[in-house]
Design a protein around this motif. Sequence first.
Motif, PDB file in Angstrom:
ATOM      1  N   ILE A  34      23.239   6.325  17.420  1.00  0.00           N
ATOM      2  CA  ILE A  34      21.574   6.868  16.546  1.00  0.00           C
ATOM      3  C   ILE A  34      20.868   6.146  16.749  1.00  0.00           C
ATOM      4  O   ILE A  34      20.675   5.281  17.163  1.00  0.00           O
ATOM      5  CB  ILE A  34      21.834   7.014  14.448  1.00  0.00           C
ATOM      6  CG1 ILE A  34      20.989   7.334  13.978  1.00  0.00           C
ATOM      7  CG2 ILE A  34      22.369   5.507  13.755  1.00  0.00           C
ATOM      8  CD1 ILE A  34      21.488   7.488  12.305  1.00  0.00           C
ATOM      9  N   SER A  35      19.403   7.006  16.712  1.00  0.00           N
ATOM     10  CA  SER A  35      18.489   6.368  17.066  1.00  0.00           C
ATOM     11  C   SER A  35      17.526   6.310  15.731  1.00  0.00           C
ATOM     12  O   SER A  35      17.531   7.575  14.977  1.00  0.00           O
ATOM     13  CB  SER A  35      17.587   7.318  17.926  1.00  0.00           C
ATOM     14  OG  SER A  35      17.749   7.746  19.170  1.00  0.00           O
ATOM     15  N   VAL A  36      16.684   5.276  16.154  1.00  0.00           N
ATOM     16  CA  VAL A  36      15.564   4.914  14.653  1.00  0.00           C
ATOM     17  C   VAL A  36      14.706   4.694  15.144  1.00  0.00           C
ATOM     18  O   VAL A  36      14.503   3.980  15.664  1.00  0.00           O
ATOM     19  CB  VAL A  36      16.499   3.772  13.863  1.00  0.00           C
ATOM     20  CG1 VAL A  36      17.118   2.575  14.502  1.00  0.00           C
ATOM     21  CG2 VAL A  36      15.870   3.674  12.837  1.00  0.00           C
ATOM     22  N   ILE A  37      13.146   5.136  14.245  1.00  0.00           N
ATOM     23  CA  ILE A  37      11.843   3.971  14.657  1.00  0.00           C
ATOM     24  C   ILE A  37      12.029   3.739  13.349  1.00  0.00           C
ATOM     25  O   ILE A  37      11.629   3.986  12.514  1.00  0.00           O
ATOM     26  CB  ILE A  37      11.041   5.541  14.782  1.00  0.00           C
ATOM     27  CG1 ILE A  37      11.018   7.020  15.205  1.00  0.00           C
ATOM     28  CG2 ILE A  37       9.689   5.046  14.581  1.00  0.00           C
ATOM     29  CD1 ILE A  37      10.873   8.156  14.639  1.00  0.00           C
ATOM     30  N   GLU A  38      11.029   1.996  14.084  1.00  0.00           N
ATOM     31  CA  GLU A  38      10.422   1.330  13.262  1.00  0.00           C
ATOM     32  C   GLU A  38       9.062   1.358  12.770  1.00  0.00           C
ATOM     33  O   GLU A  38       8.260   0.926  13.826  1.00  0.00           O
ATOM     34  CB  GLU A  38      11.261  -0.352  13.245  1.00  0.00           C
ATOM     35  CG  GLU A  38      11.194  -1.235  12.419  1.00  0.00           C
ATOM     36  CD  GLU A  38      11.313  -2.631  12.827  1.00  0.00           C
ATOM     37  OE1 GLU A  38      11.301  -3.634  12.400  1.00  0.00           O
ATOM     38  OE2 GLU A  38      11.260  -2.933  14.475  1.00  0.00           O
ATOM     39  N   LEU A  39       8.755   1.615  11.500  1.00  0.00           N
ATOM     40  CA  LEU A  39       7.352   1.712  11.339  1.00  0.00           C
ATOM     41  C   LEU A  39       6.744   0.529  10.593  1.00  0.00           C
ATOM     42  O   LEU A  39       7.639   0.655   9.760  1.00  0.00           O
ATOM     43  CB  LEU A  39       6.977   2.848  10.661  1.00  0.00           C
ATOM     44  CG  LEU A  39       5.650   3.346  10.544  1.00  0.00           C
ATOM     45  CD1 LEU A  39       4.452   2.853  10.937  1.00  0.00           C
ATOM     46  CD2 LEU A  39       5.317   4.204   9.499  1.00  0.00           C
ATOM     47  N   MET A  40       6.154  -0.442  11.858  1.00  0.00           N
ATOM     48  CA  MET A  40       6.644  -1.451  11.255  1.00  0.00           C
ATOM     49  C   MET A  40       5.035  -1.913  10.392  1.00  0.00           C
ATOM     50  O   MET A  40       3.949  -1.320  10.849  1.00  0.00           O
ATOM     51  CB  MET A  40       6.155  -2.998  12.357  1.00  0.00           C
ATOM     52  CG  MET A  40       7.229  -2.928  13.305  1.00  0.00           C
ATOM     53  SD  MET A  40       6.675  -3.641  14.660  1.00  0.00           S
ATOM     54  CE  MET A  40       6.758  -5.053  14.273  1.00  0.00           C
ATOM     55  N   VAL A  41       5.382  -2.815   8.892  1.00  0.00           N
ATOM     56  CA  VAL A  41       3.562  -2.550   8.317  1.00  0.00           C
ATOM     57  C   VAL A  41       3.827  -4.236   8.114  1.00  0.00           C
ATOM     58  O   VAL A  41       5.181  -4.850   8.243  1.00  0.00           O
ATOM     59  CB  VAL A  41       3.798  -2.459   6.557  1.00  0.00           C
ATOM     60  CG1 VAL A  41       3.561  -0.254   7.903  1.00  0.00           C
ATOM     61  CG2 VAL A  41       5.403  -2.400   6.386  1.00  0.00           C
ATOM     62  N   THR A  42       2.327  -5.209   7.871  1.00  0.00           N
ATOM     63  CA  THR A  42       2.683  -6.242   7.650  1.00  0.00           C
ATOM     64  C   THR A  42       2.907  -6.157   6.155  1.00  0.00           C
ATOM     65  O   THR A  42       2.102  -6.002   4.844  1.00  0.00           O
ATOM     66  CB  THR A  42       0.819  -6.783   7.563  1.00  0.00           C
ATOM     67  OG1 THR A  42       1.095  -6.438   9.041  1.00  0.00           O
ATOM     68  CG2 THR A  42       1.082  -8.111   8.486  1.00  0.00           C
ATOM     69  N   PRO A  43       3.534  -7.152   5.361  1.00  0.00           N
ATOM     70  CA  PRO A  43       3.578  -7.354   3.881  1.00  0.00           C
ATOM     71  C   PRO A  43       2.838  -8.593   3.509  1.00  0.00           C
ATOM     72  O   PRO A  43       2.051  -9.460   4.265  1.00  0.00           O
ATOM     73  CB  PRO A  43       4.602  -8.412   3.541  1.00  0.00           C
ATOM     74  CG  PRO A  43       6.044  -7.841   5.733  1.00  0.00           C
ATOM     75  CD  PRO A  43       4.819  -8.086   6.245  1.00  0.00           C
ATOM     76  N   PHE A  44       2.642  -8.163   2.259  1.00  0.00           N
ATOM     77  CA  PHE A  44       0.950  -8.902   1.659  1.00  0.00           C
ATOM     78  C   PHE A  44       2.596 -10.286   0.675  1.00  0.00           C
ATOM     79  O   PHE A  44       1.641 -11.608   1.370  1.00  0.00           O
ATOM     80  CB  PHE A  44       0.301  -7.769   0.564  1.00  0.00           C
ATOM     81  CG  PHE A  44       0.430  -6.886   1.180  1.00  0.00           C
ATOM     82  CD1 PHE A  44      -1.260  -6.840   1.806  1.00  0.00           C
ATOM     83  CD2 PHE A  44      -0.121  -5.488  -0.145  1.00  0.00           C
ATOM     84  CE1 PHE A  44      -1.356  -5.985   2.687  1.00  0.00           C
ATOM     85  CE2 PHE A  44      -0.574  -4.125   0.570  1.00  0.00           C
ATOM     86  CZ  PHE A  44      -1.471  -4.434   2.055  1.00  0.00           C
ATOM     87  N   PRO A  72      15.485   9.128  11.942  1.00  0.00           N
ATOM     88  CA  PRO A  72      15.500   8.406  10.406  1.00  0.00           C
ATOM     89  C   PRO A  72      14.074   6.889  11.184  1.00  0.00           C
ATOM     90  O   PRO A  72      13.935   7.301  12.376  1.00  0.00           O
ATOM     91  CB  PRO A  72      16.509   7.769  11.068  1.00  0.00           C
ATOM     92  CG  PRO A  72      17.527   8.397  12.216  1.00  0.00           C
ATOM     93  CD  PRO A  72      16.728   9.144  12.851  1.00  0.00           C
ATOM     94  N   ILE A  73      13.259   7.509  10.293  1.00  0.00           N
ATOM     95  CA  ILE A  73      12.165   6.810  10.352  1.00  0.00           C
ATOM     96  C   ILE A  73      12.344   5.282   9.737  1.00  0.00           C
ATOM     97  O   ILE A  73      13.054   5.618   8.556  1.00  0.00           O
ATOM     98  CB  ILE A  73      11.274   7.226   9.431  1.00  0.00           C
ATOM     99  CG1 ILE A  73      10.250   8.537  10.737  1.00  0.00           C
ATOM    100  CG2 ILE A  73       9.684   6.312  10.079  1.00  0.00           C
ATOM    101  CD1 ILE A  73       9.487   9.521  10.149  1.00  0.00           C
ATOM    102  N   MET A  74      12.344   4.390   9.820  1.00  0.00           N
ATOM    103  CA  MET A  74      12.373   2.847   9.025  1.00  0.00           C
ATOM    104  C   MET A  74      11.097   2.072   8.568  1.00  0.00           C
ATOM    105  O   MET A  74      10.261   1.895   9.456  1.00  0.00           O
ATOM    106  CB  MET A  74      13.309   1.824   9.724  1.00  0.00           C
ATOM    107  CG  MET A  74      14.137   0.408   8.509  1.00  0.00           C
ATOM    108  SD  MET A  74      15.095  -0.390   9.358  1.00  0.00           S
ATOM    109  CE  MET A  74      14.977  -1.015  10.604  1.00  0.00           C
ATOM    110  N   ILE A  75      10.893   1.992   7.231  1.00  0.00           N
ATOM    111  CA  ILE A  75       9.394   1.812   7.357  1.00  0.00           C
ATOM    112  C   ILE A  75       9.955  -0.088   6.692  1.00  0.00           C
ATOM    113  O   ILE A  75      10.495  -0.332   5.808  1.00  0.00           O
ATOM    114  CB  ILE A  75       9.294   1.745   5.771  1.00  0.00           C
ATOM    115  CG1 ILE A  75       8.833   3.800   5.531  1.00  0.00           C
ATOM    116  CG2 ILE A  75       7.640   1.579   5.042  1.00  0.00           C
ATOM    117  CD1 ILE A  75       8.019   4.463   6.626  1.00  0.00           C
TER     118      ILE A  75
END
Length: 325
Positions: free
Chosen positions: A90-100, A132-135
């Motif tokens: 499976i391929s997964v896209i990791e959409l990276m965000v910066t946590p507060f 799949p998109i992983m936030i």
Amino acid sequence: VDDRLVALWLVQYGLTEAVVFQPDMEVQGKTNSWYVASVPNLVFYKRPVLAQRGRFRFVTKLNEVIFESGMSKLKDDIGFDAKSGQREPISVIELMVTPFGNSPKALSYDAPVEAERDYISRFNVLTSLRKPIMISGIGEMHTLASYLRRYTNEKISIAVGGGQYSLERGICNDRVGTNLPGGLLEAFGKLFAGGVNLYAFPNISPDGKVSSCVNKSASSLEKETLLSHLRATKKLLPIDDKYIPERVLNGSTNAPYRCETQTVLDMICKFDASWKDFVPQDVVTMVDAKGITEVFSASAMECAVDGAAAQVSALEQSSLDFHAS
């Protein structure tokens, strides 16, 4: 409440490391939200995984072909045979965000609405890849490897490269391992534990020249020694030409794969219709059907004084503002 926004809040405020969404092909086209939140164990359990990570202010044909060629290599490396009963990689896209974080200061901070719209626009565009998109607020690459390893004992590969990508800047930069007693060496140990590999897609220069980023020397002896070890032990592997379409390798036909994300955004801001040449056809179809303002947030198209796209959009700016306050 939009599940995608709930996922963003959970990650931003440190309540979870990541939230995974899967495409629901049965409802595609019937609703604007055809991606559904899923349990990571159901997504990754006993499956080989190919991950591509980034901020994804936009998605390009290069992102698409990195997934395609990386998956071809992964299937070859594990000897995948659909008839054998193996679970398909499976391929997964990791959409990276910066946590507060979850400090009192963080919990009292309200991110601007425009930052949320910026995030939703990225999610919308990423759905064009139908993966799949992983936030994710996971952070360093070795932490991603550890996260995925909780859910699968199969091969994990992380795809990097393309454009002007530099291994030294990407995996050997001075920020990696700053919170670990063993520094960069410990980070690499954690990253490559359990058979994890980095798959490196070749660089493509503005004039169409294709070259491997794997064999490029680092600027210091320490980093070059580490990279040499990764090459020798086959932890760092090039995505070979046999897995890459000829149209991408050929300098006379690979123009659609040379463009960096910022350049595509610049084109959009300058009303240059040639931006469509550099993105997946599904993105073009989405824009044609819904209009560009329905697909991209205002901040994604925010233009600088020179008419080009802003270097930092609302989602990143909200994090910068929070951590600077």
